[in-house]
Design a protein around this motif. Structure first.
Motif, PDB file in Angstrom:
ATOM      1  N   GLU A  20     -73.976  -3.894  31.202  1.00  0.00           N
ATOM      2  CA  GLU A  20     -74.960  -4.118  30.140  1.00  0.00           C
ATOM      3  C   GLU A  20     -74.464  -3.546  28.810  1.00  0.00           C
ATOM      4  N   GLN A  21     -73.850  -2.359  28.856  1.00  0.00           N
ATOM      5  CA  GLN A  21     -73.304  -1.772  27.636  1.00  0.00           C
ATOM      6  C   GLN A  21     -72.190  -2.634  27.060  1.00  0.00           C
ATOM      7  N   ALA A  22     -71.304  -3.130  27.919  1.00  0.00           N
ATOM      8  CA  ALA A  22     -70.214  -3.989  27.463  1.00  0.00           C
ATOM      9  C   ALA A  22     -70.769  -5.274  26.847  1.00  0.00           C
ATOM     10  N   GLY A  23     -71.807  -5.831  27.454  1.00  0.00           N
ATOM     11  CA  GLY A  23     -72.425  -7.041  26.909  1.00  0.00           C
ATOM     12  C   GLY A  23     -73.060  -6.797  25.557  1.00  0.00           C
ATOM     13  N   ALA A  24     -73.721  -5.643  25.417  1.00  0.00           N
ATOM     14  CA  ALA A  24     -74.351  -5.300  24.140  1.00  0.00           C
ATOM     15  C   ALA A  24     -73.297  -5.107  23.053  1.00  0.00           C
ATOM     16  N   LEU A  25     -72.187  -4.449  23.397  1.00  0.00           N
ATOM     17  CA  LEU A  25     -71.108  -4.263  22.420  1.00  0.00           C
ATOM     18  C   LEU A  25     -70.469  -5.590  22.030  1.00  0.00           C
ATOM     19  N   LYS A  26     -70.303  -6.474  23.008  1.00  0.00           N
ATOM     20  CA  LYS A  26     -69.724  -7.789  22.720  1.00  0.00           C
ATOM     21  C   LYS A  26     -70.628  -8.564  21.768  1.00  0.00           C
ATOM     22  N   GLU A  27     -71.929  -8.531  22.028  1.00  0.00           N
ATOM     23  CA  GLU A  27     -72.884  -9.224  21.159  1.00  0.00           C
ATOM     24  C   GLU A  27     -72.867  -8.627  19.750  1.00  0.00           C
ATOM     25  N   PHE A  28     -72.828  -7.297  19.668  1.00  0.00           N
ATOM     26  CA  PHE A  28     -72.782  -6.630  18.365  1.00  0.00           C
ATOM     27  C   PHE A  28     -71.532  -7.033  17.593  1.00  0.00           C
ATOM     28  N   ARG A  29     -70.392  -7.040  18.280  1.00  0.00           N
ATOM     29  CA  ARG A  29     -69.123  -7.417  17.653  1.00  0.00           C
ATOM     30  C   ARG A  29     -69.174  -8.858  17.141  1.00  0.00           C
ATOM     31  N   GLN A  30     -69.734  -9.758  17.930  1.00  0.00           N
ATOM     32  CA  GLN A  30     -69.847 -11.154  17.521  1.00  0.00           C
ATOM     33  C   GLN A  30     -70.727 -11.289  16.286  1.00  0.00           C
ATOM     34  N   ARG A  31     -71.862 -10.581  16.277  1.00  0.00           N
ATOM     35  CA  ARG A  31     -72.760 -10.641  15.121  1.00  0.00           C
ATOM     36  C   ARG A  31     -72.074 -10.118  13.865  1.00  0.00           C
ATOM     37  N   LEU A  32     -71.314  -9.044  14.026  1.00  0.00           N
ATOM     38  CA  LEU A  32     -70.617  -8.470  12.878  1.00  0.00           C
ATOM     39  C   LEU A  32     -69.543  -9.427  12.357  1.00  0.00           C
ATOM     40  N   LEU A  33     -68.777 -10.001  13.258  1.00  0.00           N
ATOM     41  CA  LEU A  33     -67.691 -10.886  12.837  1.00  0.00           C
ATOM     42  C   LEU A  33     -68.193 -12.201  12.258  1.00  0.00           C
ATOM     43  N   LEU A  34     -69.313 -12.694  12.766  1.00  0.00           N
ATOM     44  CA  LEU A  34     -69.824 -13.978  12.311  1.00  0.00           C
ATOM     45  C   LEU A  34     -70.751 -13.872  11.106  1.00  0.00           C
ATOM     46  N   ASN A  35     -71.146 -12.672  10.745  1.00  0.00           N
ATOM     47  CA  ASN A  35     -72.044 -12.501   9.616  1.00  0.00           C
ATOM     48  C   ASN A  35     -71.326 -12.904   8.332  1.00  0.00           C
ATOM     49  N   PRO A  36     -71.932 -13.765   7.518  1.00  0.00           N
ATOM     50  CA  PRO A  36     -71.263 -14.214   6.298  1.00  0.00           C
ATOM     51  C   PRO A  36     -71.048 -13.095   5.280  1.00  0.00           C
ATOM     52  N   ARG A  37     -71.737 -11.972   5.432  1.00  0.00           N
ATOM     53  CA  ARG A  37     -71.571 -10.869   4.484  1.00  0.00           C
ATOM     54  C   ARG A  37     -70.521  -9.852   4.934  1.00  0.00           C
ATOM     55  N   SER A  38     -69.879 -10.067   6.084  1.00  0.00           N
ATOM     56  CA  SER A  38     -68.865  -9.137   6.584  1.00  0.00           C
ATOM     57  C   SER A  38     -67.715  -8.929   5.600  1.00  0.00           C
ATOM     58  N   PRO A  39     -67.169  -9.984   4.992  1.00  0.00           N
ATOM     59  CA  PRO A  39     -66.090  -9.756   4.016  1.00  0.00           C
ATOM     60  C   PRO A  39     -66.538  -8.871   2.843  1.00  0.00           C
ATOM     61  N   LYS A  40     -67.791  -9.026   2.431  1.00  0.00           N
ATOM     62  CA  LYS A  40     -68.311  -8.203   1.334  1.00  0.00           C
ATOM     63  C   LYS A  40     -68.404  -6.741   1.773  1.00  0.00           C
ATOM     64  N   LEU A  41     -68.779  -6.501   3.016  1.00  0.00           N
ATOM     65  CA  LEU A  41     -68.846  -5.146   3.555  1.00  0.00           C
ATOM     66  C   LEU A  41     -67.467  -4.487   3.542  1.00  0.00           C
ATOM     67  N   VAL A  42     -66.464  -5.218   3.991  1.00  0.00           N
ATOM     68  CA  VAL A  42     -65.103  -4.685   4.017  1.00  0.00           C
ATOM     69  C   VAL A  42     -64.633  -4.385   2.592  1.00  0.00           C
ATOM     70  N   GLU A  43     -64.909  -5.275   1.672  1.00  0.00           N
ATOM     71  CA  GLU A  43     -64.529  -5.070   0.270  1.00  0.00           C
ATOM     72  C   GLU A  43     -65.218  -3.831  -0.304  1.00  0.00           C
ATOM     73  N   LYS A  44     -66.478  -3.644   0.033  1.00  0.00           N
ATOM     74  CA  LYS A  44     -67.232  -2.487  -0.438  1.00  0.00           C
ATOM     75  C   LYS A  44     -66.630  -1.185   0.102  1.00  0.00           C
ATOM     76  N   MET A  45     -66.223  -1.199   1.372  1.00  0.00           N
ATOM     77  CA  MET A  45     -65.598  -0.014   1.958  1.00  0.00           C
ATOM     78  C   MET A  45     -64.324   0.364   1.199  1.00  0.00           C
ATOM     79  N   PHE A  46     -63.513  -0.640   0.872  1.00  0.00           N
ATOM     80  CA  PHE A  46     -62.288  -0.367   0.128  1.00  0.00           C
ATOM     81  C   PHE A  46     -62.605   0.119  -1.284  1.00  0.00           C
ATOM     82  N   ASP A  47     -63.617  -0.469  -1.914  1.00  0.00           N
ATOM     83  CA  ASP A  47     -64.014  -0.024  -3.260  1.00  0.00           C
ATOM     84  C   ASP A  47     -64.433   1.443  -3.231  1.00  0.00           C
ATOM     85  N   MET A  48     -65.225   1.821  -2.232  1.00  0.00           N
ATOM     86  CA  MET A  48     -65.665   3.213  -2.106  1.00  0.00           C
ATOM     87  C   MET A  48     -64.481   4.145  -1.857  1.00  0.00           C
ATOM     88  N   ALA A  49     -63.561   3.714  -1.009  1.00  0.00           N
ATOM     89  CA  ALA A  49     -62.416   4.551  -0.652  1.00  0.00           C
ATOM     90  C   ALA A  49     -61.501   4.804  -1.849  1.00  0.00           C
TER      91      ALA A  49
END
Length: 114
Positions: free
Chosen positions: A24-53
């Motif tokens: 169940e934990q592995a399934g929940a992590l897989k679902e979370f990973r899919q949601r994160l990767l498929l979210n259209p705002r993910s590239p903006k999140l990565v860009e924001k992390m680099f801007d902050m860094a």
């Protein structure tokens, strides 16, 4: 178990994850990973992390640098323990002999015959 109010999960909800099976934990992590990767705002999140860094004035620069370093430069890649060494060690001994002969070397792929 979740009530879409956002923010951090309750302590009760976090404790419930300990009762989940490994599957169940592995399934929940897989679902979370899919949601994160498929979210259209993910590239903006990565860009924001680099801007902050790279912003020396940002109050969370250290946190952003640590997160990026942990993900981009895993420690295992910089330690000898993280690299698998393929080596063969052969010990040849006899029943009555007291001398041991040790042959050490590295493993090379041998082509199969045929």
């Amino acid at each position: 178990m979740s009530d879409n109010k956002g923010g951090r999960p309750s302590k009760q909800a976090l404790a419930a994850t300990g009762q989940m099976t490994k599957r169940e934990q592995a399934g929940a992590l897989k679902e979370f990973r899919q949601r994160l990767l498929l979210n259209p705002r993910s590239p903006k999140l990565v860009e924001k992390m680099f801007d902050m860094a790279f912003d020396d004035e940002h109050k969370n620069q250290a946190v952003a640098l640590k997160l990026l370093a942990d993900r981009l430069m895993p420690v295992a890649g910089f330690t000898a323990d993280g690299k698998a060494n393929a080596a063969v060690s052969i010990n040849i001994t006899g029943l009555a002999e007291t001398n041991n002969v040790t042959i050490e070397g590295e493993y090379d792929d041998v082509p199969e015959d045929g």
